[in-house]
Scaffold this active site. Structure first.
Site, PDB file in Angstrom:
ATOM      1  CB  CYS A 171       3.852  -7.905   5.166  1.00  0.00           C
ATOM      2  SG  CYS A 171       5.153  -6.988   5.051  1.00  0.00           S
ATOM      3  CE  LYS A 183       0.155  -6.292   6.207  1.00  0.00           C
ATOM      4  NZ  LYS A 183       0.975  -5.715   5.160  1.00  0.00           N
ATOM      5  CD  GLU A 232       2.063  -7.273   1.897  1.00  0.00           C
ATOM      6  OE1 GLU A 232       3.329  -6.968   1.854  1.00  0.00           O
ATOM      7  OE2 GLU A 232       1.205  -6.881   2.527  1.00  0.00           O
ATOM      8  CG  ASN A 253       5.593  -6.151  -1.312  1.00  0.00           C
ATOM      9  OD1 ASN A 253       5.905  -5.762  -2.185  1.00  0.00           O
ATOM     10  ND2 ASN A 253       4.713  -7.210  -1.048  1.00  0.00           N
ATOM     11  CD  GLU A 275       0.166  -2.621   3.951  1.00  0.00           C
ATOM     12  OE1 GLU A 275      -0.669  -3.528   3.868  1.00  0.00           O
ATOM     13  OE2 GLU A 275       1.390  -2.738   4.194  1.00  0.00           O
TER      14      GLU A 275
END
Ligand code: CDV
Length: 341
Positions: free
Chosen positions: A196, A152, A73, A221, A171
């Site tokens: 992730c 994502k 990622e 991550n 995020e």
């Protein structure tokens, strides 16, 4: 391209009519794959230097006759959601996003992969021409063509500055969520992607498997320190493999999970990149926290051992009983039984 949203409705036919016979044990769709783990990327590390590192791993993969290399990622930059900047110009936010793919810095990677005949999967921050920002991963075939793009779906963390944390996980500030789990015909099978935090949700694997996925590619991550509940820190490696092994087994898929590990800008991140078979077993694992390949010979035909027996969806799934999964987001426990008090 197929997507779970296009998946056929349960057919209402007699599922016992399709009873599986004994499996053909001859496996015949071999693929040599590599989890291409990265060590830390510094905030000021130039894109050119990162691409050099990716090319180094690609070259090692080529020497080892690997056909598909999976990078993590946000593989082109540091994990920038760890920083909050009020006037986002201070962070030079846009410098972390790609506005085209391949772009001027990444074209070398595409050219070399095509020359080698090695496919790859790459995570990066995407800024679209109309200003939308996504945490994105693309799949590139051995001829250098982009097969598919995934954005994502499950964005963890928070949107506003939370100063009590040792570091931020913004995020939900810096990306919009994706809204679909597509699958593609590629590499001799059916391939899906996840990023992730997606790997912790069983719905991810099931949606992809309903799109026929046999191979699921996941970059991550994962800071080892989890601020909302530090008691989970010691279990980070266990939880990482637990969810991906379960996803692989329960859906008859191979899973390749790839980290950006090590200490990045003071934040220690999980490594443990791996390849997992539909048996649920880890069949290749990185040994260190830096740039490293974990290579495995897989055979996509092994998926049928699970997809056509214990997990024959058409025969055994009960979607009509699972309506709560899409009808509601949070739990609705029973009301307290006042008579028992
Ligand atoms: N990049 C991520 O999605 N990280 C999350 C952390 C915040 C828990 C993960 O699920 O690994």
């Amino acid at each position: 391209m197929t997507s779970p949203h296009n998946a056929p409705e349960p057919q209402g036919t007699d599922p016992d009519a399709a009873a599986p016979g004994p499996l053909d044990t001859q496996l015949s769709r071999p693929l040599r794959v590599a989890a291409a783990q990265l060590g830390p990327i510094g905030r000021h590390e130039a894109r050119a230097s990162v691409v050099d590192r990716l090319l180094g791993l690609l070259s090692q993969a080529h020497d080892a006759k690997v056909e598909l290399v999976v990078f993590p990622e946000l593989a082109l930059t540091t994990f920038f959601p760890r920083w909050f900047v009020e006037g986002e110009e201070d962070l030079d936010l846009d410098s972390f996003y790609e506005t085209e793919m391949p772009g001027p810095e990444t074209k070398r990677l595409f050219d070399k992969a095509k020359e080698y005949g090695v496919g790859f999967c790459l995570g990066y921050a995407e800024l679209t021409p109309d200003g939308h920002r996504y945490n994105t991963q693309i799949l590139v075939e051995r001829d250098g063509s982009v097969v598919g793009k995934y954005r994502k779906v499950h964005l963890p963390g928070h949107r506003e500055h939370e100063p009590w944390r040792e570091f931020q996980h913004l995020e939900r500030r810096y990306f919009e969520p994706g809204d679909t789990f597509p699958t593609w015909n590629a590499f001799g099978g059916v391939v899906g992607m996840a990023i992730c935090n997606d790997r912790r949700w069983p719905e991810t694997y099931r949606c992809l498997a309903l799109g026929g996925a046999e191979l699921i590619l996941i970059g991550y991550n994962t800071p080892i320190h989890y601020a909302p509940d530090p008691s989970q820190d010691a279990l980070a490696g266990h939880h990482n493999h637990l969810v991906m092994q379960a996803g692989a087994y329960q859906n008859g898929c191979f899973v390749i999970g790839v980290a950006k590990g090590g200490n990045e800008e003071g934040v220690n991140s999980l490594a443990d990149s791996c390849v997992i078979a539909p048996t649920g077993r880890v069949v290749a694992l990185t040994a260190h926290t830096g740039d490293e390949l974990a290579i495995a010979d897989i055979d996509l035909d092994l998926c049928a051992n699970y997809k056509e027996t214990l997990f024959q969806f058409e025969r055994y799934r009960r979607p009509e009983v699972y309506t709560a999964i899409t009808a509601q987001r949070g739990p609705t426990p029973p009301s307290p039984n006042t008579e028992d008090r």
